[in-house]
Enzyme design. Structure first.
Site, PDB file in Angstrom:
ATOM      1  N   CYS A  85       0.821  -1.398   0.116  1.00  0.00           N
ATOM      2  CA  CYS A  85       0.124  -0.120   0.081  1.00  0.00           C
ATOM      3  C   CYS A  85       0.927   1.213   0.024  1.00  0.00           C
ATOM      4  O   CYS A  85       1.675   1.571  -0.961  1.00  0.00           O
ATOM      5  CB  CYS A  85      -1.027  -0.070   1.312  1.00  0.00           C
ATOM      6  SG  CYS A  85      -2.354   1.256   1.065  1.00  0.00           S
ATOM      7  N   HIS A 191      -3.858  -4.849  -0.020  1.00  0.00           N
ATOM      8  CA  HIS A 191      -3.351  -5.367   1.238  1.00  0.00           C
ATOM      9  C   HIS A 191      -3.587  -6.889   1.245  1.00  0.00           C
ATOM     10  O   HIS A 191      -4.576  -7.452   1.497  1.00  0.00           O
ATOM     11  CB  HIS A 191      -4.363  -4.667   2.326  1.00  0.00           C
ATOM     12  CG  HIS A 191      -4.079  -3.431   2.658  1.00  0.00           C
ATOM     13  ND1 HIS A 191      -3.112  -2.987   3.463  1.00  0.00           N
ATOM     14  CD2 HIS A 191      -4.790  -2.147   2.283  1.00  0.00           C
ATOM     15  CE1 HIS A 191      -3.199  -1.813   3.463  1.00  0.00           C
ATOM     16  NE2 HIS A 191      -3.982  -1.199   2.605  1.00  0.00           N
ATOM     17  N   GLU A 193      -2.637  -8.880   3.460  1.00  0.00           N
ATOM     18  CA  GLU A 193      -2.898  -9.452   4.782  1.00  0.00           C
ATOM     19  C   GLU A 193      -4.368  -9.187   4.976  1.00  0.00           C
ATOM     20  O   GLU A 193      -4.828  -9.800   5.931  1.00  0.00           O
ATOM     21  CB  GLU A 193      -1.858  -8.561   5.793  1.00  0.00           C
ATOM     22  CG  GLU A 193      -2.560  -6.961   5.899  1.00  0.00           C
ATOM     23  CD  GLU A 193      -2.034  -6.057   5.138  1.00  0.00           C
ATOM     24  OE1 GLU A 193      -2.482  -4.875   5.266  1.00  0.00           O
ATOM     25  OE2 GLU A 193      -1.650  -6.380   4.171  1.00  0.00           O
TER      26      GLU A 193
END
Length: 210
Positions: A85, A191, A193
């Site tokens: 990001c 992202h 994650e």
């Protein structure tokens, strides 16, 4: 797992550190979170996360004494490096968001999404799940993924000077670069994650192919 297979996550005050570490744990990858230049000197793989403003990120990195060691690891030692990001955006030379110079490791600029005020569908920030289109079969982060979808939250996007550095694109009003690669340096605008199975596979691919 040996130290060579550990990922070091950089803490410079701006990022989803615990979320990344937890995702790596799910796929059996050891990770450490550090803000210490001394610890970073021994890193074998680095993840540079980031949430927030471009200028704040660069100022924090400099003020915490991290700039030199990050440059040493990424540019001189050429260890595998992944920016996420904002961590991808600061790989570039500059951003419309601020005045600070970026790291400049991948030649390019960061621009803001600009849409017609009458458009109801095209919101800024671009937030939520979206399709990622790998540029070609050599896009090693994506491996054999079918129709990969990842989670985005951003108002700015990257433009690369060298089209060969574009690893994938995504469309939100315009087609924009959603991941980059320059040798051993990778970046994702999305992202991983927060992207469930696709994120886990991407981290696995980063470990296995970098």
């Amino acid at each position: 797992m040996s130290a060579d297979n550990m990922i070091t996550i950089v803490d410079y005050g701006m990022g989803n550190l615990a979320s990344i570490k937890n995702m790596l744990k799910k796929i059996g990858v050891s990770a450490e979170i550090t803000s210490s230049p001394e610890v970073l000197k021994d890193a074998k793989r680095i993840v540079l996360p980031g949430v927030g403003a471009f200028d704040n990120a660069m100022i924090n990195i400099r003020q915490r004494g991290l700039l030199d060691v990050l440059s040493q690891k990424a540019i001189i030692e050429k260890i595998p490096f992944l920016g996420i990001c904002l961590g991808m955006q600061i790989l570039m030379n500059s951003s419309e968001e601020g005045k600070e110079p970026g790291l400049g490791w991948v030649e390019g600029k960061v621009k803001r999404f600009r849409f017609d005020a009458n458009s109801d569908r095209l919101k800024v920030p671009h937030m939520g799940w979206n399709v990622v289109q790998p540029k070609d079969e050599s896009a090693v982060l994506f491996g054999s993924m079918k129709e990969p979808r990842f989670y985005f939250v951003h108002s700015y996007y990257v433009t690369c000077d060298n089209q060969n550095h574009i690893l994938s694109t995504t469309t939100h009003g315009v087609e924009f670069t959603s991941s980059v690669r320059k040798g051993h340096i990778y970046g994702t605008q999305f992202h991983p994650e927060k992207s469930h199975k696709f994120g886990m596979q991407l981290f696995k691919n980063f470990m296995e192919n970098s």
